[in-house]
Scaffold this motif. Structure first.
Motif, PDB file in Angstrom:
ATOM      1  N   ASN A   1       0.867  -1.177   0.000  1.00  0.00           N
ATOM      2  CA  ASN A   1       0.000   0.000   0.000  1.00  0.00           C
ATOM      3  C   ASN A   1       0.911   1.236   0.000  1.00  0.00           C
ATOM      4  O   ASN A   1       1.404   1.656   1.031  1.00  0.00           O
ATOM      5  CB  ASN A   1      -0.900  -0.018   1.236  1.00  0.00           C
ATOM      6  N   ARG A   2       1.122   1.792  -1.183  1.00  0.00           N
ATOM      7  CA  ARG A   2       2.088   2.885  -1.313  1.00  0.00           C
ATOM      8  C   ARG A   2       1.652   4.144  -0.568  1.00  0.00           C
ATOM      9  O   ARG A   2       2.497   4.874  -0.052  1.00  0.00           O
ATOM     10  CB  ARG A   2       2.318   3.198  -2.791  1.00  0.00           C
ATOM     11  N   SER A   3       0.363   4.402  -0.536  1.00  0.00           N
ATOM     12  CA  SER A   3      -0.120   5.588   0.168  1.00  0.00           C
ATOM     13  C   SER A   3       0.205   5.495   1.656  1.00  0.00           C
ATOM     14  O   SER A   3       0.752   6.438   2.252  1.00  0.00           O
ATOM     15  CB  SER A   3      -1.628   5.746  -0.030  1.00  0.00           C
ATOM     16  N   PHE A   4      -0.126   4.345   2.261  1.00  0.00           N
ATOM     17  CA  PHE A   4       0.175   4.188   3.675  1.00  0.00           C
ATOM     18  C   PHE A   4       1.690   4.195   3.902  1.00  0.00           C
ATOM     19  O   PHE A   4       2.172   4.773   4.878  1.00  0.00           O
ATOM     20  CB  PHE A   4      -0.423   2.887   4.218  1.00  0.00           C
ATOM     21  N   GLY A   5       2.443   3.559   3.011  1.00  0.00           N
ATOM     22  CA  GLY A   5       3.891   3.533   3.162  1.00  0.00           C
ATOM     23  C   GLY A   5       4.505   4.917   3.160  1.00  0.00           C
ATOM     24  O   GLY A   5       5.411   5.218   3.952  1.00  0.00           O
ATOM     25  N   ALA A   6       4.008   5.797   2.288  1.00  0.00           N
ATOM     26  CA  ALA A   6       4.547   7.154   2.226  1.00  0.00           C
ATOM     27  C   ALA A   6       4.223   7.945   3.491  1.00  0.00           C
ATOM     28  O   ALA A   6       5.078   8.644   4.049  1.00  0.00           O
ATOM     29  CB  ALA A   6       3.994   7.872   0.991  1.00  0.00           C
ATOM     30  N   VAL A   7       2.961   7.835   3.957  1.00  0.00           N
ATOM     31  CA  VAL A   7       2.573   8.573   5.161  1.00  0.00           C
ATOM     32  C   VAL A   7       3.286   8.014   6.388  1.00  0.00           C
ATOM     33  O   VAL A   7       3.712   8.761   7.271  1.00  0.00           O
ATOM     34  CB  VAL A   7       1.038   8.529   5.337  1.00  0.00           C
ATOM     35  N   TRP A   8       3.448   6.697   6.436  1.00  0.00           N
ATOM     36  CA  TRP A   8       4.179   6.085   7.550  1.00  0.00           C
ATOM     37  C   TRP A   8       5.630   6.556   7.557  1.00  0.00           C
ATOM     38  O   TRP A   8       6.188   6.861   8.616  1.00  0.00           O
ATOM     39  CB  TRP A   8       4.110   4.567   7.427  1.00  0.00           C
ATOM     40  N   THR A   9       6.258   6.636   6.386  1.00  0.00           N
ATOM     41  CA  THR A   9       7.627   7.142   6.303  1.00  0.00           C
ATOM     42  C   THR A   9       7.697   8.583   6.796  1.00  0.00           C
ATOM     43  O   THR A   9       8.643   8.969   7.506  1.00  0.00           O
ATOM     44  CB  THR A   9       8.142   7.065   4.859  1.00  0.00           C
ATOM     45  N   ALA A  10       6.687   9.387   6.458  1.00  0.00           N
ATOM     46  CA  ALA A  10       6.652  10.764   6.939  1.00  0.00           C
ATOM     47  C   ALA A  10       6.552  10.815   8.457  1.00  0.00           C
ATOM     48  O   ALA A  10       7.184  11.659   9.108  1.00  0.00           O
ATOM     49  CB  ALA A  10       5.470  11.505   6.306  1.00  0.00           C
ATOM     50  N   GLN A  11       5.775   9.897   9.043  1.00  0.00           N
ATOM     51  CA  GLN A  11       5.674   9.877  10.503  1.00  0.00           C
ATOM     52  C   GLN A  11       7.002   9.473  11.134  1.00  0.00           C
ATOM     53  O   GLN A  11       7.404  10.024  12.165  1.00  0.00           O
ATOM     54  CB  GLN A  11       4.564   8.939  10.957  1.00  0.00           C
ATOM     55  N   VAL A  12       7.686   8.503  10.514  1.00  0.00           N
ATOM     56  CA  VAL A  12       9.008   8.124  11.018  1.00  0.00           C
ATOM     57  C   VAL A  12       9.935   9.335  11.029  1.00  0.00           C
ATOM     58  O   VAL A  12      10.650   9.601  12.007  1.00  0.00           O
ATOM     59  CB  VAL A  12       9.613   6.984  10.173  1.00  0.00           C
ATOM     60  N   LEU A  13       9.917  10.107   9.954  1.00  0.00           N
ATOM     61  CA  LEU A  13      10.797  11.271   9.851  1.00  0.00           C
ATOM     62  C   LEU A  13      10.462  12.327  10.908  1.00  0.00           C
ATOM     63  O   LEU A  13      11.355  12.873  11.558  1.00  0.00           O
ATOM     64  CB  LEU A  13      10.693  11.879   8.452  1.00  0.00           C
ATOM     65  N   THR A  14       9.172  12.625  11.075  1.00  0.00           N
ATOM     66  CA  THR A  14       8.810  13.674  12.034  1.00  0.00           C
ATOM     67  C   THR A  14       9.104  13.245  13.469  1.00  0.00           C
ATOM     68  O   THR A  14       9.641  14.023  14.258  1.00  0.00           O
ATOM     69  CB  THR A  14       7.326  14.055  11.895  1.00  0.00           C
ATOM     70  N   GLN A  15       8.748  12.015  13.807  1.00  0.00           N
ATOM     71  CA  GLN A  15       8.993  11.578  15.182  1.00  0.00           C
ATOM     72  C   GLN A  15      10.482  11.384  15.462  1.00  0.00           C
ATOM     73  O   GLN A  15      10.937  11.626  16.581  1.00  0.00           O
ATOM     74  CB  GLN A  15       8.209  10.302  15.474  1.00  0.00           C
ATOM     75  N   ALA A  16      11.247  10.946  14.463  1.00  0.00           N
ATOM     76  CA  ALA A  16      12.690  10.825  14.657  1.00  0.00           C
ATOM     77  C   ALA A  16      13.310  12.194  14.882  1.00  0.00           C
ATOM     78  O   ALA A  16      14.196  12.364  15.730  1.00  0.00           O
ATOM     79  CB  ALA A  16      13.338  10.139  13.455  1.00  0.00           C
ATOM     80  N   ALA A  17      12.844  13.196  14.117  1.00  0.00           N
ATOM     81  CA  ALA A  17      13.357  14.552  14.308  1.00  0.00           C
ATOM     82  C   ALA A  17      13.018  15.072  15.701  1.00  0.00           C
ATOM     83  O   ALA A  17      13.867  15.651  16.396  1.00  0.00           O
ATOM     84  CB  ALA A  17      12.779  15.479  13.236  1.00  0.00           C
TER      85      ALA A  17
END
Length: 424
Positions: free
Chosen positions: A17-33
């Motif tokens: 599911n590319r849509s979920f994968g992209a949004v999940w990656t964005a969450q990883v980036l924001t929470q990691a920051a």
């Protein structure tokens, strides 16, 4: 049915599911920051700036970082309910990126005043307070019903991935380049996350107008109709007083007991992050009702958090934090999946905002309390206090399952009609 189709079903949801994968990656980036900023600044205060009051200074910083989810809950609930979720997610990440960029520019031009660091933390936490519950609410818009628990496991795993990446990089960057490297990395992560969400389509997003939507209810009404879930949230809020103290205790324990440096803090953060990651992906396979699993995991966490105080050493602390992280991951995936299926769709924006605020409300208290105690007590005593404090909450969660097992679907260990897939 082709072999390709069969293989596709076995792929993790973030890949098929590319849509979920992209949004999940964005969450990883924001929470990691966000985590890199928090961990790095706490180590900066403990090792370089705080002096004799480093416990209070670091505790106050973490308290400031966790105030927005509590103070902004009515606003967050309204924004998530009324605005397109993709717009909210992209906007929150973009604003955080601009704040981090401005902070990075100031850091490169001159030494950053401590007051500015606190203000930046407040603004970044405000953006994250909007991003996280909005993404949780958006899960049904991104995945099919059968993938909700799987997607929830991946969503919750962002906290452990963020803890792993941010916890590793934060202290190391402080030792190497002070705060400049941290804020520059945060700016890049937030802006990339905003771009990912902006370019992503939400395939199951609601298409109706605001007039077509069910009438929104007050936050008090939402929780009044969910007595079992309300009591479970109260149990976790109390537990958070002792579990979230680990972010204050770890740097103090490293400096005063282990006599370590930033690399030691990074290793402890990594152990906690890896454990939480494993718990997030195995939580759906742990047998038993959510209350039974939750009570057992809280009891194990009590032992794990107290153990470094009983047998102080780096290997013991690493193993203990790994176990504590695994318990956190299991509890998260079991209960958030339960909430996704138990809370009516119209109430989810308000509910998840309340959930974040209720659980986050104890973080400022925990940070200030354990920060102040850290300036007066040996860090080993702080570990013991954490462990002892969790035991009554574990017992309360066991009793909640025994007395209120029929109050929510799946609580008695019987799967709901549309049983979710195991996290994989």
């Amino acid at each position: 049915m082709t072999a390709t189709a069969r293989t596709g079903r076995r792929l993790p949801v973030v890949l098929r599911n590319r849509s979920f994968g992209a949004v999940w990656t964005a969450q990883v980036l924001t929470q990691a920051a966000a985590r890199m900023f928090q961990v790095g600044v706490v180590w900066w205060l403990v090792s370089q700036v705080g002096g004799a009051d480093r416990g209070v200074a670091s505790g106050a910083f973490l308290a400031v970082s966790t105030l927005p989810p509590v103070l902004l809950v009515p606003l967050v609930a309204r924004v998530i309910a009324r605005c397109p979720h993709r717009t909210v997610l992209a906007g929150a990440a973009a604003v955080a990126g601009l704040v981090a960029t401005a902070t990075a520019a100031w850091t490169c031009a001159d030494r950053l005043p401590t007051a500015v660091v606190y203000a930046a933390a407040l603004l970044l936490a405000g953006c994250q307070a909007l991003f996280d519950p909005c993404l949780t609410t958006s899960v049904p818009e991104l995945v099919e019903d059968a993938d909700i628990e799987t997607a929830t496991g991946f969503e919750l795993s962002t906290q452990s991935l963020a803890g792993l990446a941010g916890g590793l990089l934060g202290p190391l960057l402080v030792d190497a380049w002070d705060l400049a490297g941290i804020v520059a990395g945060c700016a890049a992560a937030y802006l990339l996350a905003a771009l990912l969400v902006a370019l992503t389509r939400f395939p199951r997003a609601a298409t109706g107008t605001a007039a077509d939507a069910p009438r929104s209810r007050t936050l008090r009404q939402i929780l009044a109709d969910l007595p079992f879930i309300r009591r479970a949230l109260l149990c976790f809020a109390v537990a958070n007083v002792f579990t979230t103290a680990v972010y204050v205790v770890m740097p103090l324990y490293t400096r005063s007991v282990l006599d370590g440096r930033g690399s030691t803090v990074a290793a402890l953060e990594a152990a906690l992050g890896v454990g939480t990651l494993l718990g997030s992906f195995t939580g759906g396979r742990v047998p038993g009702a959510p209350t039974t699993v939750g009570g057992t995991c809280l009891a194990l966490m009590a032992l794990a958090l107290a153990l470094p105080g009983i047998a102080p050493s780096t290997p013991v602390a690493l193993a203990a934090l790994g176990l504590a992280g695994w318990c956190l991951g299991v509890i998260g995936v079991r209960f958030v999946a339960l909430f996704q299926r138990s809370v009516p769709a119209a109430d989810k924006p308000g509910f998840f905002a309340v959930m974040q605020a209720l659980l986050g409300a104890t973080f400022p208290l925990s940070s200030l309390l354990f920060g102040a105690l850290g300036d007066r007590l040996d860090a080993r005593w702080l570990c013991l206090i954490q462990g002892v404090g969790l035991l009554p909450v574990a017992a309360a969660l066991f009793l909640l399952g025994r007395n209120g097992h029929a109050a929510a679907p799946g609580v008695a260990g019987v799967a709901p009609a549309a049983a979710p897939e195991a996290v994989r």
